[in-house]
Design a protein around this motif. Structure first.
Motif, short mmCIF file in Angstrom:
data_model
loop_
_atom_site.label_atom_id
_atom_site.label_comp_id
_atom_site.label_asym_id
_atom_site.label_seq_id
_atom_site.Cartn_x
_atom_site.Cartn_y
_atom_site.Cartn_z
N SER A 132 0.82 -1.22 0.00
CA SER A 132 0.00 0.00 0.00
C SER A 132 0.85 1.26 0.00
CB SER A 132 -0.94 0.00 1.21
OG SER A 132 -1.87 -1.04 1.10
N HIS A 133 1.94 1.24 0.71
CA HIS A 133 2.85 2.38 0.77
C HIS A 133 3.41 2.69 -0.62
CE1 HIS A 133 6.55 4.19 3.07
NE2 HIS A 133 5.85 5.13 2.46
N THR A 134 3.80 1.65 -1.35
CA THR A 134 4.29 1.84 -2.72
C THR A 134 3.20 2.42 -3.61
OG1 THR A 134 5.88 0.03 -2.51
CG2 THR A 134 5.24 0.66 -4.74
N VAL A 135 2.00 1.87 -3.52
CA VAL A 135 0.89 2.36 -4.34
C VAL A 135 0.60 3.83 -4.02
CG1 VAL A 135 -1.58 2.11 -4.80
CG2 VAL A 135 -0.12 0.08 -4.66
N HIS A 136 0.60 4.18 -2.76
CA HIS A 136 0.35 5.55 -2.33
C HIS A 136 1.34 6.53 -2.98
CE1 HIS A 136 0.10 9.04 0.32
NE2 HIS A 136 1.36 8.85 0.64
N HIS A 137 2.62 6.22 -2.88
CA HIS A 137 3.62 7.13 -3.44
C HIS A 137 3.66 7.07 -4.97
CE1 HIS A 137 4.93 8.69 0.30
NE2 HIS A 137 5.25 7.50 0.78
N ARG A 138 3.32 5.95 -5.52
CA ARG A 138 3.24 5.86 -6.99
C ARG A 138 2.12 6.77 -7.50
NH1 ARG A 138 2.09 0.18 -8.24
NH2 ARG A 138 -0.09 0.74 -8.35
N ALA A 139 1.01 6.83 -6.77
CA ALA A 139 -0.08 7.72 -7.15
C ALA A 139 0.37 9.18 -7.09
CB ALA A 139 -1.29 7.50 -6.25
N GLN A 140 1.13 9.53 -6.07
CA GLN A 140 1.68 10.88 -6.00
C GLN A 140 2.56 11.15 -7.23
OE1 GLN A 140 3.58 10.46 -2.09
NE2 GLN A 140 2.43 12.28 -1.47
N LEU A 141 3.37 10.17 -7.57
CA LEU A 141 4.25 10.32 -8.72
C LEU A 141 3.44 10.54 -9.99
CD1 LEU A 141 7.21 10.34 -9.54
CD2 LEU A 141 7.11 7.86 -9.74
N GLY A 142 2.30 9.88 -10.10
CA GLY A 142 1.43 10.07 -11.25
C GLY A 142 0.95 11.52 -11.37
N VAL A 143 0.64 12.14 -10.23
CA VAL A 143 0.24 13.55 -10.24
C VAL A 143 1.42 14.41 -10.70
CG1 VAL A 143 -0.48 15.50 -8.80
CG2 VAL A 143 -1.53 13.24 -8.47
N TYR A 144 2.60 14.13 -10.19
CA TYR A 144 3.79 14.90 -10.59
C TYR A 144 4.01 14.78 -12.10
CZ TYR A 144 5.55 15.39 -5.73
OH TYR A 144 5.73 15.70 -4.40
N LEU A 145 3.86 13.56 -12.62
CA LEU A 145 4.04 13.36 -14.06
C LEU A 145 3.02 14.19 -14.83
CD1 LEU A 145 4.60 9.49 -14.12
CD2 LEU A 145 6.34 11.25 -14.46
N ARG A 146 1.77 14.12 -14.44
CA ARG A 146 0.70 14.85 -15.13
C ARG A 146 0.99 16.35 -15.11
NH1 ARG A 146 -1.42 13.13 -18.48
NH2 ARG A 146 -2.74 11.57 -17.57
N LEU A 147 1.40 16.87 -13.97
CA LEU A 147 1.66 18.31 -13.85
C LEU A 147 2.86 18.76 -14.70
CD1 LEU A 147 1.01 18.80 -10.02
CD2 LEU A 147 -0.44 19.56 -11.93
#
Length: 165
Positions: A132-147
């Protein structure tokens, strides 16, 4: 199917998806941060790196004390990050392969000196603090990529940039 095999399959799936996200990062945006309280993209990638290598600390011990744990090295290139990520996956896989149901049901505690942050089964610790910790930070990374107008890989279903099926 044994519990360690179930966890191993889930681990492999999540690491395969995380690999796609880390591969999407461009070094020219390592310094990007969406907010003053947020990590920089390079810091976030480095934070994701060691998580898969925590599995032996969970399966082979009864406790982890962050106050005495060494800090991981900070890597400054995409190549180094990807290389370390692959090495850490192998560490996690081997630890899961070497464990069994009885060991996964043993108690495990995570603390920072005298402050207990978690106490429960090793199986729960792996699900919460690795998967879950990996998924959580991966989702954050997805936002960074989009931005940064970088294509966001699909995770479980298609993203706006990648169709899975």
């Amino acid at each position: 199917m044994k519990l360690n095999e179930i966890l191993l399959n889930e681990f492999k799936d999540e690491m395969n998806t995380t690999r796609k996200f880390l591969n999407s990062i461009s070094e020219d945006v390592f310094e990007f941060t969406p907010h003053e309280k947020s990590k920089k993209m390079g810091e976030l990638a480095n934070h994701i790196l060691p998580i898969s290598s925590w599995i032996p600390a969970i399966t082979q011990n009864s406790e982890l004390d962050w106050s005495t744990a060494p800090s991981p090295a900070v890597l400054n290139s995409k190549e180094a990050i990807l290389k370390q990520f692959e090495e850490n996956i192998i560490v996690g896989e081997k630890a899961l392969e070497a464990t069994n149901n009885d060991q996964l049901m043993e108690s495990w505690t995570m603390r920072n000196a005298d402050t207990v942050m978690f106490s429960g089964t090793k199986e729960t610790a792996i699900r919460r603090y690795v998967l879950s910790h990996t998924v959580h930070h991966r989702a954050q990374l997805g936002v960074y990529l989009r931005l940064n107008n970088i294509k966001v890989p699909a995770s479980y279903v298609a993203s706006a940039d990648e169709v899975l099926f």
